[in-house]
Design a protein around this motif. Structure first.
Motif, PDB file in Angstrom:
ATOM      1  N   ALA A   1      -3.193  -0.041  -2.619  1.00  0.00           N
ATOM      2  CA  ALA A   1      -3.652   1.108  -3.400  1.00  0.00           C
ATOM      3  C   ALA A   1      -2.614   1.702  -4.343  1.00  0.00           C
ATOM      4  CB  ALA A   1      -4.156   2.205  -2.455  1.00  0.00           C
ATOM      5  N   HIS A   2      -1.312   1.561  -4.056  1.00  0.00           N
ATOM      6  CA  HIS A   2      -0.348   2.379  -4.789  1.00  0.00           C
ATOM      7  C   HIS A   2       0.795   1.620  -5.458  1.00  0.00           C
ATOM      8  CE1 HIS A   2      -2.412   5.889  -3.399  1.00  0.00           C
ATOM      9  NE2 HIS A   2      -2.183   5.616  -2.131  1.00  0.00           N
ATOM     10  N   ASP A   3       0.917   0.330  -5.234  1.00  0.00           N
ATOM     11  CA  ASP A   3       2.034  -0.453  -5.776  1.00  0.00           C
ATOM     12  C   ASP A   3       1.834  -0.677  -7.277  1.00  0.00           C
ATOM     13  OD1 ASP A   3       3.746  -2.550  -6.598  1.00  0.00           O
ATOM     14  OD2 ASP A   3       3.762  -3.415  -4.592  1.00  0.00           O
TER      15      ASP A   3
ATOM     16  N   VAL B   1     -14.752   0.893  -5.359  1.00  0.00           N
ATOM     17  CA  VAL B   1     -13.939   0.848  -4.149  1.00  0.00           C
ATOM     18  C   VAL B   1     -12.806   1.844  -4.357  1.00  0.00           C
ATOM     19  CG1 VAL B   1     -12.469  -0.548  -2.654  1.00  0.00           C
ATOM     20  CG2 VAL B   1     -14.516  -1.560  -3.700  1.00  0.00           C
ATOM     21  N   ASP B   2     -12.844   2.943  -3.593  1.00  0.00           N
ATOM     22  CA  ASP B   2     -11.971   4.105  -3.756  1.00  0.00           C
ATOM     23  C   ASP B   2     -12.233   4.766  -5.117  1.00  0.00           C
ATOM     24  OD1 ASP B   2     -10.938   3.955  -1.222  1.00  0.00           O
ATOM     25  OD2 ASP B   2      -9.005   3.138  -1.818  1.00  0.00           O
TER      26      ASP B   2
ATOM     27  N   CYS C   1      -8.028   1.370  -7.871  1.00  0.00           N
ATOM     28  CA  CYS C   1      -9.440   1.334  -7.492  1.00  0.00           C
ATOM     29  C   CYS C   1     -10.096   0.090  -8.104  1.00  0.00           C
ATOM     30  CB  CYS C   1     -10.167   2.583  -7.993  1.00  0.00           C
ATOM     31  SG  CYS C   1      -9.439   4.136  -7.409  1.00  0.00           S
ATOM     32  N   LEU C   2     -11.251  -0.251  -7.590  1.00  0.00           N
ATOM     33  CA  LEU C   2     -12.013  -1.385  -8.112  1.00  0.00           C
ATOM     34  C   LEU C   2     -13.365  -0.907  -8.614  1.00  0.00           C
ATOM     35  CD1 LEU C   2     -11.475  -3.994  -5.230  1.00  0.00           C
ATOM     36  CD2 LEU C   2     -10.013  -3.615  -7.233  1.00  0.00           C
ATOM     37  N   LEU C   3     -13.764  -1.394  -9.765  1.00  0.00           N
ATOM     38  CA  LEU C   3     -15.124  -1.241 -10.240  1.00  0.00           C
ATOM     39  C   LEU C   3     -15.797  -2.604 -10.101  1.00  0.00           C
ATOM     40  CD1 LEU C   3     -17.496   0.153 -11.699  1.00  0.00           C
ATOM     41  CD2 LEU C   3     -16.419  -0.534 -13.862  1.00  0.00           C
TER      42      LEU C   3
ATOM     43  N   HIS D   1      -7.787   9.112  -2.546  1.00  0.00           N
ATOM     44  CA  HIS D   1      -8.815   8.071  -2.567  1.00  0.00           C
ATOM     45  C   HIS D   1     -10.219   8.660  -2.751  1.00  0.00           C
ATOM     46  CE1 HIS D   1      -5.982   4.924  -1.010  1.00  0.00           C
ATOM     47  NE2 HIS D   1      -5.356   6.022  -0.657  1.00  0.00           N
ATOM     48  N   THR D   2     -10.355   9.969  -2.521  1.00  0.00           N
ATOM     49  CA  THR D   2     -11.679  10.601  -2.551  1.00  0.00           C
ATOM     50  C   THR D   2     -11.884  11.552  -3.726  1.00  0.00           C
ATOM     51  OG1 THR D   2     -10.897  12.438  -1.143  1.00  0.00           O
ATOM     52  CG2 THR D   2     -11.820  10.505  -0.024  1.00  0.00           C
ATOM     53  N   GLY D   3     -10.883  11.709  -4.587  1.00  0.00           N
ATOM     54  CA  GLY D   3     -10.956  12.726  -5.632  1.00  0.00           C
ATOM     55  C   GLY D   3     -12.088  12.532  -6.612  1.00  0.00           C
TER      56      GLY D   3
END
Length: 276
Positions: free
Chosen positions: A265-267, A44-45, A31-33, A104-106
């Motif tokens: 998102a997951h790497d 972001v996410d 995710c991005l802050l 992504h929404t948790g």
């Protein structure tokens, strides 16, 4: 805009490929802050939230939890990471989602006052029962993440606007900084990358789940990770659209890599490079 890279959810371990050094690494929820000058904090996410770690089977689903093996460490949540950075979570005014899948929404319930922005195609799939992807979208946008009534809003797409050749990008009304939702369809009905123009004048594109392993866009020929292939195949709504979006990302990195950095998102190896 200043950007922090956050892992908001460690998942099952993934082995390295091709004799790479080191052992398996846990997949991440990257995710991005974003610290903005005029619009407060923006995420972001959101990865997995506080409550997801307390009751993963009940909130995320027993089958998904058994496969993904999410960490129960609440310290990985966006809420706790913001606090460690010295921020008040109430200053998160906007959350921009690449798509509405559960990993992504948790964190949405942890920021109940934030306005939540998605691509208009993803918004239609979530809110319009007549949309052909409505049931599929709500199966993955799990009830626990929307029970609090998130302030979901569609970004506004301009069919004429292009970003490095990508058509139909969308903007968030009223947002002062340069941030765009870039259509990367196929993984979900309205899957989109989120492009942020940073203080150095370059762009950072969070490509969500358009790819899951850096070899898919960095290598020739492209190399997918076998651990991620069944995940991608099982989630996607349109394989041909996803592959077309992936080809556009390869071209973007090849032709404009000096102006745009692309992340997924997951790497875990990609995240390690960017967060070090």
């Amino acid at each position: 805009m200043r950007v922090h890279h956050l892992n908001c959810g460690s998942l099952r371990k993934v082995p390295p490929l091709g004799g790479a050094a080191g052992g398996p690494r846990a997949a991440v929820c990257h995710c991005l802050l974003v610290e903005t000058d005029a619009d407060g904090l923006l995420l972001v996410d959101t990865g997995l939230g506080i409550a997801d770690r307390q009751d993963p089977e009940g909130r995320l689903g027993a089958d998904w939890t058994a496969y993904a093996r999410p960490s129960r460490d609440a310290g990985e949540s966006a809420l706790r990471q913001l606090a460690r950075l010295g921020h008040d979570p109430r200053d998160v005014r906007h959350v921009v989602l690449t798509h509405l899948h559960r990993d992504h929404t948790g964190g949405l319930p942890d920021f109940p006052r934030a306005r939540v922005h998605v691509h208009p195609a993803e918004y239609r799939a979530a809110t319009d029962p007549a949309d052909p992807h409505h049931r599929h979208t709500l199966d993955r946008f799990v009830p626990a993440h929307r029970a609090h009534g998130p302030l979901l809003a569609p970004a506004v797409a301009d069919p004429q606007e292009r970003w490095f050749g990508f058509p139909g990008v969308a903007r968030i009304p009223g947002l002062a900084g340069e941030l765009l939702l870039v259509p990367l369809p196929g993984h979900s009905a309205g899957h989109a990358g989120v492009a942020v123009r940073t203080d150095d004048g370059r762009w950072l594109l969070h490509a969500g789940d358009a790819y899951m392993y850096h070899g898919e866009i960095e290598r020739t020929p492209p190399l997918a990770h076998p651990a991620f292939v069944p995940v991608q195949d099982g989630a996607q709504t349109d394989a041909s659209a996803r592959l077309a979006a992936l080809e556009r990302l390869r071209a973007l990195r090849r032709d404009h890599g000096d102006r745009v950095a692309v992340v997924s998102a997951h790497d875990p190896w990609e995240f390690a490079r960017l967060s070090s």
